[in-house]
Every structure is written in structure tokens, then in C-alpha cells.
Design an enzyme around this catalytic site. Structure first.
Site, mmCIF file in Angstrom:
data_model
loop_
_atom_site.group_PDB
_atom_site.id
_atom_site.type_symbol
_atom_site.label_atom_id
_atom_site.label_comp_id
_atom_site.label_asym_id
_atom_site.label_seq_id
_atom_site.Cartn_x
_atom_site.Cartn_y
_atom_site.Cartn_z
ATOM 1 C CB SER A 23 -1.239 -0.141 1.142
ATOM 2 O OG SER A 23 -0.173 0.093 2.738
ATOM 3 N N GLY A 24 1.767 1.453 -0.020
ATOM 4 C CA GLY A 24 3.074 2.289 0.026
ATOM 5 C C GLY A 24 3.461 3.159 1.386
ATOM 6 C CG LEU A 25 0.556 3.879 3.963
ATOM 7 C CD1 LEU A 25 -0.688 3.981 4.483
ATOM 8 C CD2 LEU A 25 1.089 5.203 3.278
ATOM 9 N N GLY A 26 4.707 1.309 3.675
ATOM 10 C CA GLY A 26 6.088 0.648 4.508
ATOM 11 C C GLY A 26 5.301 -0.612 6.032
ATOM 12 C CB SER A 68 5.819 -6.079 4.410
ATOM 13 O OG SER A 68 4.192 -6.137 3.105
ATOM 14 C CD GLU A 124 11.526 -6.344 5.921
ATOM 15 O OE1 GLU A 124 10.440 -6.173 4.791
ATOM 16 O OE2 GLU A 124 11.309 -5.142 6.610
ATOM 17 C CG ASP A 144 9.611 0.968 4.332
ATOM 18 O OD1 ASP A 144 9.434 1.731 4.119
ATOM 19 O OD2 ASP A 144 8.741 0.428 2.798
#
Length: 347
Positions: A115-118, A120, A152, A164
């Protein structure tokens, strides 16, 4: 026998103002990168409830799935909840970690993956801090962020950068420097409360309704940079410079200037990969600017996810109405100063 407590954790999501992409290898190792970001009042949550039968369960509300296995079972990366599985396995092998007799782990976030908000990385940070506390370890934000990054990006080979993990671990407004020697320097910014309130008053968060998990945007950006594509190289270098310019404007409380710089950051970001924008994103930016926004951009890799806009407050509702008309979900938001937090829950 000592009964271990129920533990809960939350790690904040973030919006990225400028510099995204300059934290993705190999750019920072070759030229040094910089990102300006801030954490918001949306979170990745995790709850750990101890067991005594040597069994571990992990349940993800976001993915609608759960797994179970015994403590000490060799790590199997099969695409099902690999992030928490890898974090649990690594924490249990750290020096000083107390053996666990098992636990139930429940995860959920305020935004979907991609969603572009970090989100994960925020999940990974929350799980690391939570399981580390369960195992008697007290890791600092740098340790948590570095471990999350390595799990990651290196172990799981998930494309992406550094920002992130460090945003979720540290929290607040941060100017992050990614140096050529591999050092990550997090510079917390002492932004005046009036400036924070004005930003919250003038900003909008808009969700396109589409995530970018399978779009391979980051891989395309890296390939273009490594092959010397002039647009990609120039766009990345401009992103780094704009992050610093926006840092100065933020510390001086120049909200309108931040908005205009946000627009410039979006123009430069699109040079990094042709996959970053979409017809909907392009129309949303054009429409917002026409209604009184100073600037807007996607907050993640692009292709979908969330967008942020800085507007004249008196015109913000016009911008919101038009974005909703285009099919976007629009919300207001607040910033948070705190990074990952873990506490004892009720038994």
C-alpha cells in the site's frame, strides 16, 4: 516456574516525502542516498501469548491465514507467512536468547501489503521486538531495523530499500542518510509543533485501491540505474537532493514550500521507472493540483498504493471531493513521534 507475560507491540507506518529509491541497492553503496519520511498514526500490531507445549502458531488477519509448527522445527520458506517465520527463527538463535516453550502470535495492520506505507516492514519490526522481548532480549532501534532489513532484503530476497525498517523502529520525522560504506544514519528532526499541526491540517492521504506487490517496479528501477539510463540516474540524484531541500523547509516551517517540493519529488520519481505512475495516479495528481493542492505523490514504490497531497487548507475539501469522485479513498491523518513499542498485555 516463571510465567511469561502476554506481550503486545505496534510499529508505525510511514509516509515518504522525498528520496525514496535512493535507499535501494546499489544506489546508496555507489553514490549515497537520503530519505525524508515521517511516521503516522496507523500501525502494524502484534500480540504474543505464551504456551507451554512447545508449539508456535502464527495468525495473520491481513492474509486470512495461519500456520503452526513446533519450536526448533527447521525454517521452511514456502511463501506462507515467511516474514514472521524468518524473524522468529532468527531471534531464537541470537546470543542470550532464552528458550521459548511456544506461543501464539497474532498479526494485523491498518493497511494492506503493497500500500506504499511500509506496512510489511512495520510487521517485521513489530515481530522482532515482540519475540525478542519474549526471549529476554532488549534490542535497540538500530538493531531492530538492521535485523529487519537483513531478513527482508537478504534472507528473503524481497526487493526494496532501508527506509521502512528504520522509520518503523525509530518513529517521528527523520532525515535518513544511507552512506556508501553501508552505514545508516538516522537524524531525528525537531520539527516545531506548529509546523506538525499545519501539515496535519493541510495534508490528505488517498488510497488508489490497488497495491503494487506484483508490479516489479523496484526491479525495473534498479535495472535502469545499473544500465546507466540517464533519466533513472538523474531522477535518483534529484530525489536525494530534494530530500535535503525538504528537510530544510520542514525545519523552517515552510509548509507551502514543502508542498511545492513534494510536486518536484513526484516529477523526478517518475523518471526512475515508467511503471511508477498509472493513468489513475496521473489524473489524481493533475486533478488535485487543479483544485488547490501544492503538490502530491505516491508514498511508496508507485504503481498504486497510497498518495499524499499538501493543499491550501481552505481548498483541501475540494481536493478531497474530486479525488473521491475519481474513486480514491481519502482520509486525514496525524503524525506520531514514537517508533515500535512493546508492552505487557492482560493475561
Amino acid at each position: 516456574m516463571t510465567v511469561r507475560p502476554v506481550l503486545r507491540a505496534r510499529a508505525p507506518l510511514r509516509v515518504s516525502f522525498a528520496g525514496g529509491g535512493t535507499d535501494v541497492a546499489p544506489f546508496p553503496q555507489r553514490e549515497g542516498g537520503a530519505v525524508l519520511s515521517a511516521t503516522i498514526g496507523s500501525y502494524a500490531y502484534a500480540t504474543l501469548r505464551p504456551r507451554s507445549d512447545g508449539h508456535i502458531t502464527v495468525e495473520s488477519h491481513d492474509y486470512g491465514t495461519s500456520i503452526g509448527y513446533d519450536v526448533g522445527t527447521p525454517l521452511v520458506l514456502d511463501g506462507t507467512l515467511d516474514l514472521p517465520k524468518a524473524a522468529i527463527a532468527r531471534i531464537m538463535t541470537l546470543e542470550g536468547a532464552i528458550r521459548s516453550d511456544g506461543f501464539d502470535l497474532f498479526l494485523h495492520t491498518n493497511a494492506p501489503p503493497g500500500s506504499g506505507l511500509g506496512s510489511s516492514s512495520a510487521v517485521m519490526v513489530a515481530v522482532i521486538d515482540l519475540v525478542a522481548r519474549h526471549c529476554g532480549l532488549d534490542l535497540g532501534p538500530h538493531e531492530i531495523a538492521e535485523l529487519a532489513y537483513r531478513l527482508e532484503r537478504e534472507d528473503l530476497q524481497i526487493p526494496g530499500g532501508y527506509q521502512d525498517q528504520y522509520a518503523a523502529a525509530f518513529g517521528g520525522f527523520n532525515f535518513m542518510e544511507f552512506r556508501q560504506d553501508g552505514e545508516v544514519v538516522v537524524n531525528p528532526l525537531r520539527v516545531r509543533p506548529d509546523t506538525v499541526h499545519e501539515l496535519e491540517h493541510n495534508m490528505l492521504l488517498a488510497y488508489t485501491g490497488r497495491t503494487r506487490v506484483s508490479d516489479h517496479i523496484i526491479e525495473d528501477q534498479v535495472t535502469r540505474y545499473e544500465t546507466g539510463n540517464e533519466d533513472a540516474v538523474a531522477g535518483l540524484r534529484a530525489q536525494r537532493d530534494l530530500a535535503d531541500a525538504m528537510r530544510v523547509a520542514l525545519l523552517r516551517g515552510k509548509v507551502d514550500e514543502i508542498g511545492h517540493l513534494l510536486g518536484q519529488a513526484w516529477q523526478q520519481k517518475q523518471r526512475m521507472s515508467s511503471r511508477i505512475t498509472t493513468p489513475l495516479i496521473a489524473e489524481a495528481v493533475e486533478t488535485a493540483l487543479g483544485c488547490g493542492a501544492f503538490g502530491g505523490k505516491v508514498t511508496g514504490a508507485g504503481g498504486g498504493g497510497h498518495m499524499i497531497f499538501i493543499c491550501e487548507f481552505e481548498k483541501r475539501h475540494f481536493v478531497a471531493d474530486e479525488l473521491i469522485r475519481l474513486g480514491l479513498s481519502v482520509s486525514e491523518f496525524t503524525f506520531t513521534k514514537h517508533g515500535v513499542t512493546t508492552w505487557k498485555g492482560q493475561q
